[in-house]
Motif scaffolding. Sequence first.
Motif, mmCIF file in Angstrom:
data_model
loop_
_atom_site.group_PDB
_atom_site.id
_atom_site.type_symbol
_atom_site.label_atom_id
_atom_site.label_comp_id
_atom_site.label_asym_id
_atom_site.label_seq_id
_atom_site.Cartn_x
_atom_site.Cartn_y
_atom_site.Cartn_z
ATOM 1 N N ARG A 58 -5.219 -8.102 -6.729
ATOM 2 C CA ARG A 58 -4.974 -6.700 -6.438
ATOM 3 C C ARG A 58 -4.554 -6.508 -4.981
ATOM 4 O O ARG A 58 -4.708 -7.412 -4.150
ATOM 5 C CB ARG A 58 -6.247 -5.877 -6.704
ATOM 6 C CG ARG A 58 -6.612 -5.771 -8.166
ATOM 7 C CD ARG A 58 -7.949 -5.067 -8.355
ATOM 8 N NE ARG A 58 -7.932 -3.688 -7.847
ATOM 9 C CZ ARG A 58 -7.521 -2.633 -8.544
ATOM 10 N NH1 ARG A 58 -7.090 -2.785 -9.786
ATOM 11 N NH2 ARG A 58 -7.563 -1.422 -8.020
ATOM 12 N N CYS A 59 -4.041 -5.333 -4.695
ATOM 13 C CA CYS A 59 -3.696 -4.925 -3.344
ATOM 14 C C CYS A 59 -4.072 -3.447 -3.209
ATOM 15 O O CYS A 59 -4.394 -2.790 -4.210
ATOM 16 C CB CYS A 59 -2.204 -5.151 -3.067
ATOM 17 S SG CYS A 59 -1.092 -4.284 -4.209
ATOM 18 N N PRO A 60 -4.062 -2.884 -2.003
ATOM 19 C CA PRO A 60 -4.457 -1.473 -1.852
ATOM 20 C C PRO A 60 -3.643 -0.515 -2.714
ATOM 21 O O PRO A 60 -4.150 0.544 -3.108
ATOM 22 C CB PRO A 60 -4.240 -1.222 -0.362
ATOM 23 C CG PRO A 60 -4.470 -2.547 0.276
ATOM 24 C CD PRO A 60 -3.880 -3.535 -0.691
ATOM 25 N N TYR A 117 -12.016 -8.541 2.254
ATOM 26 C CA TYR A 117 -10.702 -8.198 1.696
ATOM 27 C C TYR A 117 -10.304 -9.228 0.647
ATOM 28 O O TYR A 117 -9.795 -8.863 -0.427
ATOM 29 C CB TYR A 117 -9.662 -8.154 2.817
ATOM 30 C CG TYR A 117 -8.354 -7.518 2.414
ATOM 31 C CD1 TYR A 117 -8.082 -6.182 2.698
ATOM 32 C CD2 TYR A 117 -7.387 -8.245 1.729
ATOM 33 C CE1 TYR A 117 -6.884 -5.594 2.322
ATOM 34 C CE2 TYR A 117 -6.200 -7.674 1.339
ATOM 35 C CZ TYR A 117 -5.944 -6.344 1.643
ATOM 36 O OH TYR A 117 -4.759 -5.761 1.257
ATOM 37 N N ASN A 130 0.832 -1.202 0.000
ATOM 38 C CA ASN A 130 0.000 0.000 0.000
ATOM 39 C C ASN A 130 0.868 1.253 0.000
ATOM 40 O O ASN A 130 0.643 2.183 0.750
ATOM 41 C CB ASN A 130 -0.917 -0.007 1.239
ATOM 42 C CG ASN A 130 -1.899 1.143 1.248
ATOM 43 O OD1 ASN A 130 -2.430 1.531 0.213
ATOM 44 N ND2 ASN A 130 -2.149 1.715 2.430
ATOM 45 N N ASP A 188 -2.950 -0.813 -5.740
ATOM 46 C CA ASP A 188 -3.606 -0.692 -7.046
ATOM 47 C C ASP A 188 -4.741 0.323 -6.999
ATOM 48 O O ASP A 188 -4.983 1.043 -7.976
ATOM 49 C CB ASP A 188 -4.125 -2.053 -7.492
ATOM 50 C CG ASP A 188 -3.004 -3.030 -7.774
ATOM 51 O OD1 ASP A 188 -2.120 -2.697 -8.580
ATOM 52 O OD2 ASP A 188 -3.004 -4.115 -7.181
ATOM 53 N N ASP A 189 -5.431 0.409 -5.863
ATOM 54 C CA ASP A 189 -6.477 1.426 -5.728
ATOM 55 C C ASP A 189 -5.881 2.826 -5.814
ATOM 56 O O ASP A 189 -6.441 3.726 -6.458
ATOM 57 C CB ASP A 189 -7.203 1.271 -4.389
ATOM 58 C CG ASP A 189 -8.077 0.033 -4.333
ATOM 59 O OD1 ASP A 189 -8.280 -0.599 -5.386
ATOM 60 O OD2 ASP A 189 -8.536 -0.306 -3.226
ATOM 61 N N ARG A 249 -0.284 -14.597 -6.089
ATOM 62 C CA ARG A 249 -1.751 -14.539 -6.000
ATOM 63 C C ARG A 249 -2.326 -15.905 -5.659
ATOM 64 O O ARG A 249 -3.202 -16.032 -4.790
ATOM 65 C CB ARG A 249 -2.324 -14.039 -7.325
ATOM 66 C CG ARG A 249 -3.848 -14.060 -7.385
ATOM 67 C CD ARG A 249 -4.320 -13.731 -8.790
ATOM 68 N NE ARG A 249 -5.774 -13.823 -8.920
ATOM 69 C CZ ARG A 249 -6.420 -13.633 -10.055
ATOM 70 N NH1 ARG A 249 -5.744 -13.326 -11.164
ATOM 71 N NH2 ARG A 249 -7.733 -13.739 -10.102
ATOM 72 N N HIS A 305 -12.371 -8.507 -2.494
ATOM 73 C CA HIS A 305 -12.080 -7.238 -3.160
ATOM 74 C C HIS A 305 -10.676 -7.207 -3.751
ATOM 75 O O HIS A 305 -10.471 -6.617 -4.821
ATOM 76 C CB HIS A 305 -12.245 -6.089 -2.178
ATOM 77 C CG HIS A 305 -12.057 -4.733 -2.802
ATOM 78 N ND1 HIS A 305 -13.000 -4.151 -3.624
ATOM 79 C CD2 HIS A 305 -11.018 -3.851 -2.732
ATOM 80 C CE1 HIS A 305 -12.558 -2.968 -4.035
ATOM 81 N NE2 HIS A 305 -11.365 -2.763 -3.506
ATOM 82 N N TYR A 306 -9.729 -7.842 -3.068
ATOM 83 C CA TYR A 306 -8.339 -7.749 -3.502
ATOM 84 C C TYR A 306 -7.756 -9.090 -3.952
ATOM 85 O O TYR A 306 -7.328 -9.241 -5.104
ATOM 86 C CB TYR A 306 -7.472 -7.192 -2.362
ATOM 87 C CG TYR A 306 -7.728 -5.744 -2.045
ATOM 88 C CD1 TYR A 306 -7.420 -4.737 -2.963
ATOM 89 C CD2 TYR A 306 -8.279 -5.369 -0.823
ATOM 90 C CE1 TYR A 306 -7.644 -3.402 -2.667
ATOM 91 C CE2 TYR A 306 -8.505 -4.034 -0.504
ATOM 92 C CZ TYR A 306 -8.194 -3.051 -1.434
ATOM 93 O OH TYR A 306 -8.433 -1.736 -1.144
ATOM 94 N N GLN A 311 -2.302 0.243 6.467
ATOM 95 C CA GLN A 311 -3.468 -0.098 5.649
ATOM 96 C C GLN A 311 -4.496 1.030 5.609
ATOM 97 O O GLN A 311 -4.623 1.824 6.543
ATOM 98 C CB GLN A 311 -4.120 -1.361 6.195
ATOM 99 C CG GLN A 311 -3.252 -2.592 6.048
ATOM 100 C CD GLN A 311 -2.966 -2.933 4.601
ATOM 101 O OE1 GLN A 311 -3.851 -3.401 3.878
ATOM 102 N NE2 GLN A 311 -1.732 -2.702 4.157
#
Length: 433
Positions: A409-411, A400, A199, A413-414, A370, A403-404, A308
């Motif tokens: 994905r990981c935070p 979590y 993140n 990427d957001d 992954r 969503h990820y 996080q």
Amino acid sequence: MSDSVSGCTEPRTAVTEPEVEALVRGICFKTGPPRTVGVEVEWLVHEPRAPRLPVTPERLEAAYAALRTVPLRSALTVEPGGQLELSSRPAASLTECVDTVSADLDAVRTALRGLGLGLLGIGHDPWHAPRRFLREPRYEAMEACLDRTGPAGRAMMCTSASVQVCLDAGYEEPGPLGHVRRWWLAHQLGAVLLAVFANSPLAGHAPTGWRSTRQLRWVQIGAGRAGAPALDTDPRGAWTRHVLDAPVMCVRRDGGPWLVPDGLTFRDWARTRAPRPPTRDDLDYHVTTLFPPVRPRGHLELRMIDAQPGEDGWIVPLAVTTALFDDPEAAETAYRAVKPLAERAGGLPAPHNPLWLDAARYGLADPELREVAVECFAAALQALPRIGASTAVTDAVAAYRDHYVVRGRCPADDLLDRLRGTDGRPHGKDMRT
């Protein structure tokens, strides 16, 4: 990083090299049934209405003065750049740890809100250059020492934040909860946790090319200061050698600046006894100046997880890590899942090996990481009810995962999507969490 150390005015009794070896071996792994869990949560302190503007030292001083009057069960400390850290006491269960730290964070946020400040959960400050808030001999010496390897040290000190999970070392005997297995697992599963919770993709308003820029900074600091020992079947011996052969950051003095030697290992210091004979207190302090991704302090301190997003985002890595280490069935599943990843490490210590570098750079965009993460989250979700986790915590872990993790994905990427305007928000919108 805000380790508490005693002053240097106490009576000093010199220690020899054999005494140092015995002391380190005796305290690094305190074995027994895994019963307690703890967490250290770090946050950047920011102005919610204008997060890109730096908070002045005067406002930080006022904030910490106010927080010192707030009754907390966790220890509140300040990082060199003004980051806030809460360190829980050892808790008898995951639920107790979550409840205690959540209550303390609520109290801290309430106090900060009255001063127009908030907490930002991100692993590396995306906007501001390193600026040291604390002016103490420890940090003057740390800065001088780390500057020798480049600017990464100042960034680590002043612009980074993490979630550190603390677990018991485990049994003396072999098995899924034995300390040898848990030490090995921490270094292999650690790469997965790094990728899952990365993140910190930004610095200086721009992408760095790494999902975890915070981990990149640790790599750049170098193996002597921020690396792990080589893994073998004798963790005590490996850690003892690492401590003795690591460079001494500083030699403390009662008056004036602390000495910052160049290339002096603790082994050299114990043998030469110059510039003065080292003491037990010097050894204890020396260990606090080593920042491996997993640090044995009687218990295991896992240091690879970025801070996080969200007020409660820290709970998910705490819950997942605790479940995968303390539930025997989940620990065995995690062990089998990560074994193939060990080949990618190439026999090199973390985090300076291909596995950890890929985890920091790509996060869960790496297909193998992954796949292992999906398996580990499934095991953690099955284990959480067995270790007494609440429905709310289990639901947060499941959310979590959905969503990820299953999406690769990981935070980070957001944050990158938000910067690029590909998340449906206006381009360049402030990255608030």
